[in-house]
Write an enzyme that holds these catalytic residues in place. Sequence first.
Site, PDB file in Angstrom:
ATOM      1  N   CYS A 190       0.838  -1.199   0.000  1.00 42.14           N
ATOM      2  CA  CYS A 190       0.000   0.000   0.000  1.00 42.14           C
ATOM      3  C   CYS A 190       0.875   1.253   0.000  1.00 42.14           C
ATOM      4  O   CYS A 190       1.572   1.516  -0.963  1.00 42.14           O
ATOM      5  CB  CYS A 190      -0.973  -0.053   1.175  1.00 42.14           C
ATOM      6  SG  CYS A 190      -2.381   1.055   0.955  1.00 42.14           S
TER       7      CYS A 190
ATOM      8  N   HIS B 156      -3.361  -5.770   0.972  1.00 42.46           N
ATOM      9  CA  HIS B 156      -2.702  -5.965   2.268  1.00 42.46           C
ATOM     10  C   HIS B 156      -2.617  -7.435   2.669  1.00 42.46           C
ATOM     11  O   HIS B 156      -3.487  -7.907   3.415  1.00 42.46           O
ATOM     12  CB  HIS B 156      -3.484  -5.223   3.356  1.00 42.46           C
ATOM     13  CG  HIS B 156      -3.368  -3.738   3.294  1.00 42.46           C
ATOM     14  ND1 HIS B 156      -2.357  -3.050   3.922  1.00 42.46           N
ATOM     15  CD2 HIS B 156      -4.119  -2.796   2.667  1.00 42.46           C
ATOM     16  CE1 HIS B 156      -2.499  -1.746   3.709  1.00 42.46           C
ATOM     17  NE2 HIS B 156      -3.556  -1.565   2.938  1.00 42.46           N
TER      18      HIS B 156
ATOM     19  N   GLU C 186      -0.770  -8.678   4.886  1.00 43.95           N
ATOM     20  CA  GLU C 186      -0.565  -8.756   6.343  1.00 43.95           C
ATOM     21  C   GLU C 186      -1.886  -8.670   7.108  1.00 43.95           C
ATOM     22  O   GLU C 186      -1.931  -8.955   8.301  1.00 43.95           O
ATOM     23  CB  GLU C 186       0.416  -7.669   6.802  1.00 43.95           C
ATOM     24  CG  GLU C 186      -0.164  -6.267   6.991  1.00 43.95           C
ATOM     25  CD  GLU C 186      -0.421  -5.520   5.678  1.00 43.95           C
ATOM     26  OE1 GLU C 186      -0.243  -6.117   4.600  1.00 43.95           O
ATOM     27  OE2 GLU C 186      -0.827  -4.339   5.749  1.00 43.95           O
TER      28      GLU C 186
END
Lengths: 227, 84
Positions: A86, A194, A196
């Site tokens: 990002c 994302h 994560e």
Amino acid sequence: MKFAVIVFPGSNCDVDMYHAAADGIQCSVDYVPHTANDLGQYDGILLPGGFSYGDYLRCGAIARFSPVMDAVKKEAEAGKLVLGVCNGFQILLEAGLLPGAVYRNESLKFHCRPVQLRVERQNTAFTNAYEQGQLLNIPIAHGEGKYYCDDATLEQLRKRRQIVFTYTDNPNGSLADIAGIINEAGNVLGMMPHPERAVEELLGSMDGLGLFQSMLKNWRDAQHAAV
Amino acid sequence: MYKAKVYVTLKESVLDPQGQAVKESLHSLDYHKVADVRIGKYMELQLNAGSVNEAESVVEEMCQKLLANPVIEKFRYDIEEATA
């Protein structure tokens, strides 16, 4: 494998990134501030999402001149794995570690929801735990994620197989549905979604975990090869 | 003291969704003569430079380095003498 999570003023996905590396793949992780100038002790460098320097001027434009970015460049040139997610991706683009640029979503809306990605290239340090063509459910959260590059660059990206992830249903108007790209050397990956935020069932998807497992496997294989 | 007026705009080849939205808004206000809208950035810099040439070269450098992203943007600037 030892990771650094770089923390810029305005980073806000640094804790998620830390969690993914520390709890997702049980690696040692340090938060490293934007003022640091040596990353020599780390095997992997993670640039998290957020709004570094308030996104002033352009996303990532000011962060790329942080002292730590010289160290990131140095380690990238030495072949260490660098992942930018990002805002981290935006910083890598502004720093010229990856080609192209991202800017305002075509819809002008900030999109925060899970999307489907396709693994376009499986034989990388970041995707070896996935199958070629595998579909992943990974969240996006950005207002400026529309990837753009000129025709010549796109042709190079295709020829060198640098497009690693694409959207199956393009949420932001990205050129060629591009969601993530890798550098020519194969050790720097940037992506808008994302991974994560998708490392355990409780988060709604575990599909992002493979990316961290891939990095770990790549590092372990390199250690064995060196012995 | 010099004043630099810097204009940063999206390249012609880059779509401008903000400009499109503003154009549609103008159309809905019955300004149908508006054929296109492109939105850019305008910056004013006060510079301590010895000459116009020096001011110009430093503004050029700053635009290349930070103020514009050459992948998607182009820039131009005017430099004028300013009273401090």
